[in-house]
Design an enzyme around this catalytic site. Structure first.
Site, short mmCIF file in Angstrom:
data_model
loop_
_atom_site.label_atom_id
_atom_site.label_comp_id
_atom_site.label_asym_id
_atom_site.label_seq_id
_atom_site.Cartn_x
_atom_site.Cartn_y
_atom_site.Cartn_z
N SER A 90 1.03 -8.15 -7.65
CA SER A 90 2.00 -7.99 -6.38
C SER A 90 2.29 -9.20 -5.38
O SER A 90 1.38 -10.18 -5.74
CB SER A 90 1.20 -6.68 -5.56
OG SER A 90 2.02 -6.54 -4.41
N TYR A 115 -5.29 -2.20 -1.32
CA TYR A 115 -4.25 -2.63 -2.34
C TYR A 115 -4.19 -4.15 -2.50
O TYR A 115 -4.35 -4.85 -3.75
CB TYR A 115 -2.83 -2.32 -1.63
CG TYR A 115 -1.70 -2.31 -2.81
CD1 TYR A 115 -1.45 -1.66 -3.81
CD2 TYR A 115 -1.04 -3.66 -2.48
CE1 TYR A 115 -0.43 -1.67 -4.71
CE2 TYR A 115 0.24 -3.83 -3.47
CZ TYR A 115 0.29 -2.87 -4.47
OH TYR A 115 1.43 -3.06 -5.28
#
Ligand code: NDP
Length: 252
Positions: A142, A155
């Protein structure tokens, strides 16, 4: 150099979003594809899409937070197609909360889904990837493997660790003919980002302004990187992370 005919790919979360983009890229290059996810209706629709491309495709149900389920997913792929050459660890989730409010349960859900699953799917796939002689693992990171944001402690921790896990697996398994690489998506228009766009009105404008490409990414933007990393052309490329972000991460 880019032909994947005869190769078998397993894509976690391949039944929608970026995962289906990866799966389409692999199928278009000639690979047979096993889609793995929880939502059977989504998997059926995705299968129809891949088969319409002329691909050999099947689906298996998996909960990637459960290691027995992961082992069963790999076993089903090998029993269906006879081999496994390409593992795409794409399934992921996010629970947004400030660090001072993040619960232990939410922390574990995000870490288990994004990071622990990547490790144990790779472990389950390893003997099959090694046996085939042209093994490929493609992990999904990400922008939050690189950046921090206040609502993303779990996350970003999971996605930063996916990059480090990628490097470690790459060093461990290179002599087995297995490459391990990572994709770092920018802001992509999928179900995962719908909530953020709704709750953060400035986000949409920020993405369009900051990304030199001037737009959100789409699942189609991930077809090429999957086919490339999986191909013979990328045989000497391992441990890398490539941003697929329209330039978002290099904008000064
Ligand atoms: P989606 O929500 O569309 O896809 C998530 C996928 O993961 C779904 O196919 C879902 O399958 C699967 N999944 C989630 N939890 C589990 C589980 N426990 N077991 C099995 N499958 C599971 O979002 P995206 O396509 O955007 O996300 C795909 C990946 O891309 C994720 O790893 C995400 O972190 C990453 N990413 C996305 C970005 C974006 O901007 N969209 C940016 C950076 C990274 P099912 O529906 O069947 O449960």
């Amino acid at each position: 150099m880019f032909d994947l005919t005869g190769r078998v790919a397993l894509v976690t979360g391949g039944n929608g979003g970026i995962g289906l983009g990866f799966a389409r890229g692999l199928a278009k290059a000639g690979a047979s594809v096993m889609l793995a996810g929880r939502d059977a209706a989504k998997s059926e629709a995705a299968l129809a899409e891949l088969r319409a491309l002329g691909a050999q495709a099947e689906a298996v149900s998996v909960d990637v937070t459960n290691t027995d389920s992961i082992k069963a997913m790999v076993a089903a792929t090998v029993s269906t197609f006879g081999r496994l050459d390409i593992l795409v660890n794409n399934a992921g989730t996010n629970i947004r909360s400030r660090p001072e409010e993040t619960s232990l349960a939410d922390w574990h859900t995000v870490l288990n889904t994004n990071l622990t699953s990547t490790m144990f799917a790779a472990q389950a796939a390893y003997p099959h990837l090694k046996a085939g002689g042209v093994g490929r693992i493609i992990n999904n990171g990400s922008m939050l493997s690189i950046f921090g944001m206040p609502l993303h402690a779990a996350y970003s921790s999971s996605k930063g660790a996916v990059v480090q896990l990628t490097k470690t697996l790459a060093t461990a398994w290179a002599k087995d003919g297995i490459t391990v690489n990572c994709v770092l998506p920018g802001w992509i228009d999928t179900a995962l980002t719908r909530g953020a766009r709704r709750d953060m009105p400035a986000l949409d404008q920020n993405v369009r302004t900051r990304a030199p490409a001037g737009r959100w990414g789409t699942p189609e933007d991930f077809e090429g990187i999957a086919a490339f990393y999986a191909s013979d052309a990328a045989a000497y490329i391992t441990g890398t992370s490539i941003a697929v972000d329209g330039g978002y991460s290099i904008q000064g």
